[in-house]
Each structure stands twice: as C-alpha cells, then as structure tokens.
Design an enzyme around this catalytic site. Structure first.
Site, PDB file in Angstrom:
ATOM      1  N   ASN A 274       0.779   1.553   6.203  1.00 38.67           N
ATOM      2  CA  ASN A 274       1.616   0.884   5.211  1.00 38.67           C
ATOM      3  C   ASN A 274       2.602  -0.004   5.959  1.00 38.67           C
ATOM      4  OD1 ASN A 274       3.353   0.145   3.134  1.00 38.67           O
ATOM      5  ND2 ASN A 274       4.390   2.118   3.073  1.00 38.67           N
ATOM      6  N   GLY A 275       2.567  -1.287   5.686  1.00 38.44           N
ATOM      7  CA  GLY A 275       3.475  -2.204   6.365  1.00 38.44           C
ATOM      8  C   GLY A 275       2.756  -3.463   6.808  1.00 38.44           C
TER       9      GLY A 275
ATOM     10  N   TYR B 131      12.872  -1.869  -6.499  1.00 42.35           N
ATOM     11  CA  TYR B 131      11.645  -2.105  -7.256  1.00 42.35           C
ATOM     12  C   TYR B 131      10.444  -1.279  -6.813  1.00 42.35           C
ATOM     13  CZ  TYR B 131       7.622  -4.649  -9.185  1.00 42.35           C
ATOM     14  OH  TYR B 131       6.462  -4.981  -9.827  1.00 42.35           O
TER      15      TYR B 131
ATOM     16  N   CYS C 278       0.804  -1.203   0.000  1.00 42.50           N
ATOM     17  CA  CYS C 278       0.000   0.000   0.000  1.00 42.50           C
ATOM     18  C   CYS C 278       0.842   1.260   0.000  1.00 42.50           C
ATOM     19  CB  CYS C 278      -0.942   0.025   1.198  1.00 42.50           C
ATOM     20  SG  CYS C 278      -0.115  -0.096   2.768  1.00 42.50           S
TER      21      CYS C 278
ATOM     22  N   GLY D 175      -0.162  -0.002  -4.830  1.00 45.20           N
ATOM     23  CA  GLY D 175      -1.355  -0.796  -4.549  1.00 45.20           C
ATOM     24  C   GLY D 175      -2.434  -0.504  -5.558  1.00 45.20           C
TER      25      GLY D 175
END
Length: 507
Positions: A142-143, A283, A37, A63
């Site tokens: 996020n995580g 990436y 996300c 996401g």
C-alpha cells in the site's frame, strides 16, 4: 546457503480477463481523490483465506478495482487468486475459496495509482509472488514508490524481467538480488533502496511480515484473534473478524510473525520524525477505524466544529454530501446550532444496477448516485458540507441539483484545505493543472461553482481537529500534508525527472 526445492507457483489458472471482466467501479464519480489499496494478512487459523476475504471486504473503500489473495498450505504449497471487481463478487464463491487452502494468507484490494493508467491488467493485481532459493514469498504493498522508474531501469539493465507495470514489483526484484540468507533480511535490503511511502504485508511459507516506511505515511495495524495474528491497513478490518486491536506498527518498523515465536520487532531504517497522511483522517479511512490513536469519526466531527468556528454563515439547514461529508456536517450543525438534515440521499446500489450504461444514462452523471430530498430542501438556505474539492465537477452538479429542488441559497463548507498539489505517495491525484485550487483563488472557485459562499477549513484548523492544539508546526509538520501545502517530506524523484516543479518560495 542451503538450497531447497522450489515450491509450486501460485495457481492462476482461472485468471483470464474474458472470464472475469472488470467491475464498473464508481466510474461516474470523477471528482474524488482515490486511495490506491488496502492490505491484510493472517497467520494461525485453519482457513486463513476466509479471514482475509472478510478483511478485504472491510477495506473495500480503499480499492474497488481488483483484489487478490495468496495462501500457503504445507501439503500443497502456495496458491493464489486475483480478480477484477469487488470482494463480494469474487471471494465469496465456495469454488474459488476451496482453491486457497492454508493457515497463512495475505490479500490486497487495489485502485491503481502507479503503473498502468486507465486500464489495469490482471498481471498488475497484487499480491505479487517470487520464488527464491530459500523458498517462495508473496508481497502486497500500500503506497507509492517515488523512485520506482529509476529502480526499474537499473534492474532491467541488470537483467530483471518485469511481469507487471506496478511499482510494487520492484521490491520483489530487489529482494531477488539481495545476498542475505533469509527472506525478512532480503526484504530489509530491498526496502532500504525504496523511496516514498509504503505499508507492506508479506508472507513466506512460515512467516507473516509487516513493514511501514520510516515516515509512517501509510497505515498498518496489528491485531490478535486467539492464537492468530492479523495485519491490516485499518482497525475496522479487525472488527469484522472479531479480532482485538493490539497496536499500530510503528513508522520504520518491521514485524516478523510466526506460529512458534509470535511477533518479533525490528527497526531496519534510520529513525525520522513521523509524517502520517493527514488525508486518512479527512477521507480515506473508514469512520469506524482508529488512526494514530484517534477515532476517525470523532476527528471528522471535530473538523466540522472547527469549520463552523472559522467560517460561520447564516442559513437554515446543514446538509452533508454523502457519505464522506456526514461526520463533519454533524459537527458543523452542533457547533453552529443550525439544524442538520439529510438533504441528499445516496443510492447505495448504483454500481450494481447499471452494469453497462448507455450514453444517455451516463450523461445523467451524479444523479445516478445522489438524489435531493426536495421536501427538506425547498425554500431553505442550505450549507453543503463535503470532504474536499478536487476538480469541482461534482460540486457544480450537486449545487445545480440543490437549486433545482428549490433551495434559496447554497453555501459550500469544505472539510479540508484547498487541494492544490498532487500526491505521490499512493493517492490517485490529477495533474496539478487539473486541480481547481492550483489555478484559482478561493473567490475564483466560488464564482466557478456559482455558489453563494465557499469556505475551506484552514490547515491550522485541520491540525487542531486531529488533536494538535497548537495547529501546524511550520518548521516540523506533524503530518504529511503535501496535497495542501506543497511540502513533500520525500522528494518525488521520478516526477522531478519528468519535469515536475516543486513549490517555490513565492508560492
């Protein structure tokens, strides 16, 4: 504690799956690691939701499954909208955006990692909202919380009722049980119980809050636009609204932002050596972002330079696997002196063309999104530069396409070390036995892919490319590189409880 009347719950009256079906996000590309996300928040503008929608659009690569926005308006309270699919397909509707008034907003784009697998419910889409005695609060995360299962069992035993399968909801319940007098203090209490990796963007009626985990595994940056303040997963989402990058939120830092007081900084956790995710450089992040003070594009180009030095090969053409392999291929070409060429062309509109593909179309696989430039490839010894090899399925298909186009040889050069271990910090990784590098040596992988040569950048080479001239410090690694090394900076408690085996001395 002073009680106040509860504010309106976020408006979710349009959020039915029948009315808003799922978007067919990249269902054919099953051979890439997926970020889960991106988060975004704005305070101090007239129409905050419009800015958040633009920011989420810039973070769409983090996401593609679903997105959500929560706003607060002093006249009407909290409002929310959550939708499956792309930001451009949902949060550009005037009808929808008019339901999200206010000068304070947060948003989230999602690709699921924890919680429901394979099928996400609308209730799993963030931001999440909670009503407390001192007012409402929304949170986007996020995580990944590595002790979420243990926390969930504890909270359910104490009477908490969960509405989603997401690990992020644990934070809301922990906040509800805190005895602190304001929401930022309750958030500190909650996050001290949480293990794993997190960058959190949250909001109350008057404040925007950002927090990074003590190791700083996941990114979070602060920006400014006039009198407005912005929190974002990446700097590219500041650029889209014309905001100035101020700084990164430090590992273990909480910032509380209000229109009256500006930015206040707190450090609620015990300090620890930072371990930013090195795969953000390889990436996840967009190449036009800045991470850890470095241009992501320049880092990826330098990875290609290191690859050319470590694994030279006699060939005629350096070709990127688009789009993530492009900067590394440019660096490889420059360092090796072998010409660079766009031997593979990506169809940018594949996802919108085939909404519900037939089985025959689906079996075309990677050809739906990539096509070989035959005139350039034919008769050439080709070096294919890609960011990673996970399962190897896509790599084999691309190799076959290159050979079908008349290439004389195919050589793979990979811009990351072998991915041999799953990530438990917010990346959708297959089970370890499905990772090619977990069960095969480099030579066995070469034979499996049936290519002339296969070489990965070394872990030390990757560290040099991200600016660590001496390479990786084995006693105190400068980044989180668990997916390559098997050395987890935070013990994945839930997975160990399920039977996951950590790396042994022999490995």
């Amino acid at each position: 504690m002073t009680s106040v009347l509860p504010e309106p719950q976020p408006t979710d009256r349009l959020e039915s799956e029948a009315e808003f079906p799922r978007h067919p996000f990249d269902r054919w590309d099953d051979d890439k690691l997926r970020e889960e996300c991106g988060v975004y928040g704005v305070i101090g503008v007239a129409d905050a939701a419009q800015f958040v929608a633009l920011g989420l659009h810039a973070l769409q690569h983090r996401g593609q499954e679903a997105g959500g926005i929560v706003t607060h308006n002093f006249g009407t309270g909290f409002h929310s909208a959550r939708r499956f699919g792309y930001v451009r397909d949902n949060f550009t509707s005037t009808r929808l955006m008019e339901t999200l008034p206010g000068g304070l907003a947060i948003g989230h784009v999602r690709y699921s990692t924890a919680g429901s697998k394979g099928r996400t419910e609308i209730r799993d889409v963030q931001p999440f909202f909670g009503e407390f005695s001192m007012g409402g609060a929304a949170i986007a995360h996020n995580g990944n919380i590595t002790n979420a299962e243990a926390l969930r069992r504890e909270l359910i035993d104490r009477g908490s009722i969960f509405q989603s399968s997401s690990d992020s909801e644990c934070i809301i319940h922990l906040m509800a049980r805190s005895l602190q007098r304001d929401i930022p203090e309750r958030m500190k209490d909650a996050l001290r119980r949480v293990e794993g990796a997190f960058s959190v963007v949250a909001m109350t009626r008057t404040k925007l809050i950002g927090v990074r985990d003590p190791l700083g595994v996941r990114p979070l940056v602060l920006g400014r636009l006039g009198d407005a303040w912005i929190l974002s997963s990446e700097t590219c989402a500041l650029d889209i609204v014309g905001a100035q990058f101020v700084r990164e939120i430090e590992p273990g830092e909480m910032v509380v932002i209000s229109a009256d007081s500006g930015v206040k900084s707190y450090h609620p956790f015990e300090p620890r050596p930072p371990r930013f995710c090195i795969f953000e450089h390889v990436y996840f992040s967009r190449p036009d972002s800045i991470q850890s003070g470095r241009s992501v594009y320049e880092t990826r180009r330098q990875i290609g330079v290191e690859l050319a030095r470590e694994a030279p090969v006699d060939a005629d053409l350096v070709c990127p696997v688009p789009d993530s392999g492009t900067p590394a291929a440019i660096g490889f070409s420059h360092e090796s002196g072998i010409p660079y060429g766009m031997g593979i062309i990506r169809n940018q509109y594949m996802g919108r063309t085939f909404i519900e593909p037939t089985e025959q179309i689906r079996n075309m696989g990677v050809r739906l999104k990539l096509n070989v430039n035959r005139a350039l490839i034919s008769g050439k010894r080709v070096i294919l530069v890609d960011d990673s090899v996970v399962r190897g399925t896509t790599s084999r298909k691309i190799k076959e396409m290159i050979l079908d186009a008349g290439a004389a040889e195919v050589h793979f050069r990979i811009a990351s070390p072998p991915t041999a271990w799953p990530c438990f910090y917010g990346v959708d990784t297959p089970q370890r036995e499905k990772l090619l590098a977990a069960t095969m040596t480099e030579e066995e992988m070469r034979e499996h892919l049936a290519v002339n040569s296969l070489k990965f950048i070394s872990l030390d080479g990757l560290y040099r490319a991200v600016g660590e001239a001496g390479g990786r410090n084995p006693d105190r690694p400068q980044y989180c590189d668990a997916c390559f090394s098997g050395e987890y900076p935070v013990e994945p408690a839930d997975m160990i409880q399920r039977g996951f085996k950590l790396k042994t001395a022999a490995e």
